[in-house]
Design a protein around this motif. Structure first.
Motif, PDB file in Angstrom:
ATOM      1  N   PRO A 159       0.808  -1.224   0.000  1.00 53.67           N
ATOM      2  CA  PRO A 159       0.000   0.000   0.000  1.00 53.67           C
ATOM      3  C   PRO A 159       0.848   1.284   0.000  1.00 53.67           C
ATOM      4  CG  PRO A 159       0.057  -0.961   2.214  1.00 53.67           C
ATOM      5  CD  PRO A 159       0.795  -1.912   1.310  1.00 53.67           C
ATOM      6  N   ILE A 160       0.297   2.340  -0.611  1.00 54.74           N
ATOM      7  CA  ILE A 160       0.954   3.650  -0.627  1.00 54.74           C
ATOM      8  C   ILE A 160       0.092   4.604   0.200  1.00 54.74           C
ATOM      9  CG2 ILE A 160       1.827   5.544  -2.063  1.00 54.74           C
ATOM     10  CD1 ILE A 160       3.173   2.772  -2.632  1.00 54.74           C
ATOM     11  N   ASN A 161       0.622   4.961   1.357  1.00 56.14           N
ATOM     12  CA  ASN A 161      -0.138   5.825   2.269  1.00 56.14           C
ATOM     13  C   ASN A 161       0.269   7.288   2.124  1.00 56.14           C
ATOM     14  OD1 ASN A 161      -1.591   3.703   3.312  1.00 56.14           O
ATOM     15  ND2 ASN A 161      -0.048   3.257   4.876  1.00 56.14           N
ATOM     16  N   ILE A 162      -0.743   8.118   1.972  1.00 59.66           N
ATOM     17  CA  ILE A 162      -0.506   9.550   1.717  1.00 59.66           C
ATOM     18  C   ILE A 162      -0.986  10.359   2.915  1.00 59.66           C
ATOM     19  CG2 ILE A 162      -1.127  11.498   0.192  1.00 59.66           C
ATOM     20  CD1 ILE A 162      -1.808   9.321  -1.968  1.00 59.66           C
ATOM     21  N   VAL A 163      -0.167  11.311   3.368  1.00 60.26           N
ATOM     22  CA  VAL A 163      -0.673  12.315   4.312  1.00 60.26           C
ATOM     23  C   VAL A 163      -0.769  13.630   3.536  1.00 60.26           C
ATOM     24  CG1 VAL A 163       0.179  11.168   6.398  1.00 60.26           C
ATOM     25  CG2 VAL A 163       1.590  12.927   5.316  1.00 60.26           C
ATOM     26  N   GLU A 164      -1.864  14.320   3.767  1.00 62.88           N
ATOM     27  CA  GLU A 164      -2.159  15.510   2.965  1.00 62.88           C
ATOM     28  C   GLU A 164      -2.162  16.761   3.841  1.00 62.88           C
ATOM     29  OE1 GLU A 164      -6.191  15.630   1.467  1.00 62.88           O
ATOM     30  OE2 GLU A 164      -5.626  16.881  -0.231  1.00 62.88           O
ATOM     31  N   LEU A 165      -1.423  17.769   3.398  1.00 61.24           N
ATOM     32  CA  LEU A 165      -1.449  19.075   4.066  1.00 61.24           C
ATOM     33  C   LEU A 165      -2.285  19.985   3.186  1.00 61.24           C
ATOM     34  CD1 LEU A 165       2.337  19.409   4.968  1.00 61.24           C
ATOM     35  CD2 LEU A 165       0.498  18.589   6.415  1.00 61.24           C
ATOM     36  N   GLN A 166      -3.482  20.270   3.654  1.00 67.32           N
ATOM     37  CA  GLN A 166      -4.410  21.058   2.837  1.00 67.32           C
ATOM     38  C   GLN A 166      -4.166  22.549   3.001  1.00 67.32           C
ATOM     39  OE1 GLN A 166      -8.454  20.252   2.456  1.00 67.32           O
ATOM     40  NE2 GLN A 166      -8.214  18.061   2.232  1.00 67.32           N
ATOM     41  N   GLY A 167      -4.562  23.292   1.964  1.00 69.89           N
ATOM     42  CA  GLY A 167      -4.514  24.757   2.047  1.00 69.89           C
ATOM     43  C   GLY A 167      -5.667  25.268   2.897  1.00 69.89           C
ATOM     44  N   THR A 168      -5.925  26.555   2.814  1.00 63.39           N
ATOM     45  CA  THR A 168      -6.983  27.195   3.603  1.00 63.39           C
ATOM     46  C   THR A 168      -8.325  26.492   3.395  1.00 63.39           C
ATOM     47  OG1 THR A 168      -5.817  29.279   3.439  1.00 63.39           O
ATOM     48  CG2 THR A 168      -8.179  29.414   3.953  1.00 63.39           C
ATOM     49  N   GLN A 208       3.592  22.555  11.762  1.00 58.01           N
ATOM     50  CA  GLN A 208       2.820  22.108  12.928  1.00 58.01           C
ATOM     51  C   GLN A 208       2.007  20.841  12.619  1.00 58.01           C
ATOM     52  OE1 GLN A 208       0.298  25.245  14.299  1.00 58.01           O
ATOM     53  NE2 GLN A 208      -0.224  24.161  16.172  1.00 58.01           N
ATOM     54  N   VAL A 209       1.330  20.844  11.485  1.00 62.58           N
ATOM     55  CA  VAL A 209       0.511  19.675  11.126  1.00 62.58           C
ATOM     56  C   VAL A 209       1.417  18.456  10.919  1.00 62.58           C
ATOM     57  CG1 VAL A 209      -1.031  18.683   9.380  1.00 62.58           C
ATOM     58  CG2 VAL A 209      -1.356  21.052  10.124  1.00 62.58           C
ATOM     59  N   MET A 210       2.563  18.682  10.263  1.00 61.86           N
ATOM     60  CA  MET A 210       3.459  17.555   9.965  1.00 61.86           C
ATOM     61  C   MET A 210       4.104  17.006  11.233  1.00 61.86           C
ATOM     62  SD  MET A 210       4.123  15.740   7.368  1.00 61.86           S
ATOM     63  CE  MET A 210       4.779  14.139   7.800  1.00 61.86           C
ATOM     64  N   GLU A 211       4.351  17.871  12.216  1.00 60.46           N
ATOM     65  CA  GLU A 211       4.917  17.383  13.486  1.00 60.46           C
ATOM     66  C   GLU A 211       3.974  16.345  14.106  1.00 60.46           C
ATOM     67  OE1 GLU A 211       7.543  21.304  14.784  1.00 60.46           O
ATOM     68  OE2 GLU A 211       5.520  21.033  15.603  1.00 60.46           O
ATOM     69  N   ALA A 212       2.686  16.665  14.059  1.00 63.98           N
ATOM     70  CA  ALA A 212       1.689  15.736  14.619  1.00 63.98           C
ATOM     71  C   ALA A 212       1.608  14.467  13.765  1.00 63.98           C
ATOM     72  CB  ALA A 212       0.331  16.426  14.688  1.00 63.98           C
ATOM     73  N   PHE A 213       1.573  14.624  12.438  1.00 63.66           N
ATOM     74  CA  PHE A 213       1.505  13.452  11.538  1.00 63.66           C
ATOM     75  C   PHE A 213       2.735  12.554  11.737  1.00 63.66           C
ATOM     76  CE2 PHE A 213      -1.248  15.469   7.901  1.00 63.66           C
ATOM     77  CZ  PHE A 213      -2.369  15.382   8.717  1.00 63.66           C
ATOM     78  N   LYS A 215       4.481  12.009  14.253  1.00 63.23           N
ATOM     79  CA  LYS A 215       4.371  11.195  15.480  1.00 63.23           C
ATOM     80  C   LYS A 215       3.313  10.109  15.297  1.00 63.23           C
ATOM     81  CE  LYS A 215       5.751  14.460  19.038  1.00 63.23           C
ATOM     82  NZ  LYS A 215       5.155  15.774  19.233  1.00 63.23           N
ATOM     83  N   THR A 216       2.102  10.533  14.927  1.00 61.09           N
ATOM     84  CA  THR A 216       0.970   9.598  14.850  1.00 61.09           C
ATOM     85  C   THR A 216       1.204   8.500  13.803  1.00 61.09           C
ATOM     86  OG1 THR A 216      -0.396  11.511  15.312  1.00 61.09           O
ATOM     87  CG2 THR A 216      -1.570   9.517  14.690  1.00 61.09           C
ATOM     88  N   TYR A 217       1.798   8.876  12.678  1.00 61.63           N
ATOM     89  CA  TYR A 217       1.932   7.908  11.575  1.00 61.63           C
ATOM     90  C   TYR A 217       3.392   7.514  11.314  1.00 61.63           C
ATOM     91  CZ  TYR A 217      -2.803   9.597  10.999  1.00 61.63           C
ATOM     92  OH  TYR A 217      -4.101   9.953  11.244  1.00 61.63           O
ATOM     93  N   ALA A 218       4.226   7.590  12.348  1.00 62.65           N
ATOM     94  CA  ALA A 218       5.654   7.268  12.187  1.00 62.65           C
ATOM     95  C   ALA A 218       5.824   5.919  11.483  1.00 62.65           C
ATOM     96  CB  ALA A 218       6.319   7.257  13.557  1.00 62.65           C
ATOM     97  N   GLY A 219       6.617   5.913  10.412  1.00 62.45           N
ATOM     98  CA  GLY A 219       6.897   4.682   9.664  1.00 62.45           C
ATOM     99  C   GLY A 219       5.737   4.181   8.818  1.00 62.45           C
ATOM    100  N   LYS A 220       4.631   4.909   8.804  1.00 58.60           N
ATOM    101  CA  LYS A 220       3.442   4.399   8.087  1.00 58.60           C
ATOM    102  C   LYS A 220       3.080   5.204   6.844  1.00 58.60           C
ATOM    103  CE  LYS A 220       1.062   2.296  12.033  1.00 58.60           C
ATOM    104  NZ  LYS A 220       1.251   3.050  13.288  1.00 58.60           N
ATOM    105  N   ALA A 242      12.195  14.823  12.972  1.00 52.58           N
ATOM    106  CA  ALA A 242      11.743  13.500  13.433  1.00 52.58           C
ATOM    107  C   ALA A 242      12.654  12.385  12.900  1.00 52.58           C
ATOM    108  CB  ALA A 242      10.300  13.277  12.997  1.00 52.58           C
ATOM    109  N   GLY A 243      13.764  12.773  12.241  1.00 55.79           N
ATOM    110  CA  GLY A 243      14.725  11.775  11.746  1.00 55.79           C
ATOM    111  C   GLY A 243      14.321  11.097  10.446  1.00 55.79           C
ATOM    112  N   VAL A 244      13.383  11.688   9.725  1.00 60.79           N
ATOM    113  CA  VAL A 244      12.943  11.142   8.432  1.00 60.79           C
ATOM    114  C   VAL A 244      13.633  11.939   7.323  1.00 60.79           C
ATOM    115  CG1 VAL A 244      10.907  10.876   6.932  1.00 60.79           C
ATOM    116  CG2 VAL A 244      10.710  10.432   9.391  1.00 60.79           C
TER     117      VAL A 244
END
Ligand code: GYE
Length: 322
Positions: A159-168, A208-213, A215-220, A242-244
């Motif tokens: 699987p290819i997991n995507i995290v998305e940082l949305q605009g306004t 800020q959003v990526m700091e949370a992502f 942590k929550t999705y580390a390695g995923k 975060a060492g990535v």
């Protein structure tokens, strides 16, 4: 005697017609005043856009009234109302969000002041509320980001997991860059958007959003899909902390292709940057002149754009203008 009177009357009527015509068609020697309401100063894209509008106005002989809305719709509505009160010739604005524009645009219409949209679109039923919309096709931009992912992962079963940082939230580029991505990746179930949150198009917001992502999705997560370069740059900082390794461990897809975005590609940290040009000033001034001259304008004036990949970035970067 009667003939003399009639002749004088005819001459008077003719002079009056000429005077009216030159008022109606906006006398050529009267300077055009344009009221422009800008979104804010949230990103490098926006700074370049403001600079483009501010330099194009005097170059076109147009008197520009400029207001920065600090990313708040209520401030844009106030600015538009004040331009109506000042009886400017044309109003242009880059709408922070898509909805909620009917009342103020009705007021502009009642005052017979033409409205031009630039950069972002709006969602209104009555399309007579604006003359034209000048800017990019954000839906196509989203598809371009999606197609790059499709191609990049074509031999990977996922699987290819995507995290998305949305605009306004509620803005046209956030809505459409998301929708364009979804349209492409939904054809292949190996792609999944596992998290999606707004960073408001700012570097601090993206970080800020990526700091949370992180942590929550580390390695995923395999992909960061950021709706603009500023948020991508913030996300890069958060990942590194975060060492990535962004651009290597995680593929980074971004939008705008600003200098900062290009530099991150040269540094190997953004993988692909979908171009979105902020240099809309000259086109906007031409549209303003045309509308005042009574010319018919196309409903939509689209900007021509492309996609830049990391491998070409160093060669292309010196030619970039924003
Ligand atoms: O992508 C982003 C800016 O509306 C296209 O707004 C524009 C977007 C751009 O803040 O950087």
């Amino acid at each position: 005697m009667a003939d003399v009177k009639r002749g004088a009357l005819r001459a008077f009527v003719a002079a009056a017609v000429v005077a009216c015509a030159s008022f109606g068609a906006h006398a050529a020697d009267k300077q055009i005043t344009l009221g422009f309401s800008q979104v804010g100063a949230e990103s490098a894209w926006r700074t370049a856009n403001t600079e483009s509008v501010k330099s194009a106005a005097p170059a076109a002989g147009i008197n520009l009234k400029f207001a920065d809305a600090q990313q708040k719709q209520e401030n844009q509505i106030k600015a538009i109302r004040s331009y109506i009160a000042q009886k400017v010739d044309v109003i242009a604005f880059s709408p922070v969000v898509e909805s909620g524009w009917e009342p103020v645009l009705q007021e502009a219409k009642a005052a017979k002041i033409p409205v031009i949209l630039t950069d972002r679109n709006i969602d209104v039923k009555d399309t007579s509320l604006y003359v034209t919309m000048i800017g990019s096709d954000f839906l196509e931009e989203g598809r371009r980001g999606g197609r790059w992912l499709e191609e990049h992962y074509k031999d990977n079963p996922g699987p290819i997991n995507i995290v998305e940082l949305q605009g306004t939230v509620g803005s046209a580029p956030a809505n459409d860059r998301h929708a364009g991505l979804v349209e492409i990746i939904q054809k292949d179930p190996k792609f999944k958007i596992i998290a999606s949150q707004s960073g408001d198009f700012t570097l601090a917001g993206g970080k800020q959003v990526m700091e949370a992502f992180a942590k929550t999705y580390a390695g995923k997560y395999n992909v960061v899909y950021a709706h603009n370069d500023d948020m991508a740059l913030g996300a890069i900082q958060a990942m590194e902390e975060a060492g990535v390794h962004p651009g290597k461990d995680v593929q980074v897809v971004s939008f705008d292709a600003t200098h900062g975005g290009f530099q991150a590609m040269v540094d190997g940290k953004i993988n692909v940057d979908v171009e979105c040009s902020p240099l809309l000033g000259p086109q906007l001034m031409q549209a303003v002149k045309d509308v005042v001259a009574g010319k018919e304008l196309p409903r939509r004036i689209k900007t021509e754009e492309t996609v830049f990949v990391q491998a070409d970035a160093a060669k292309i970067m010196p030619t970039r203008k924003y």
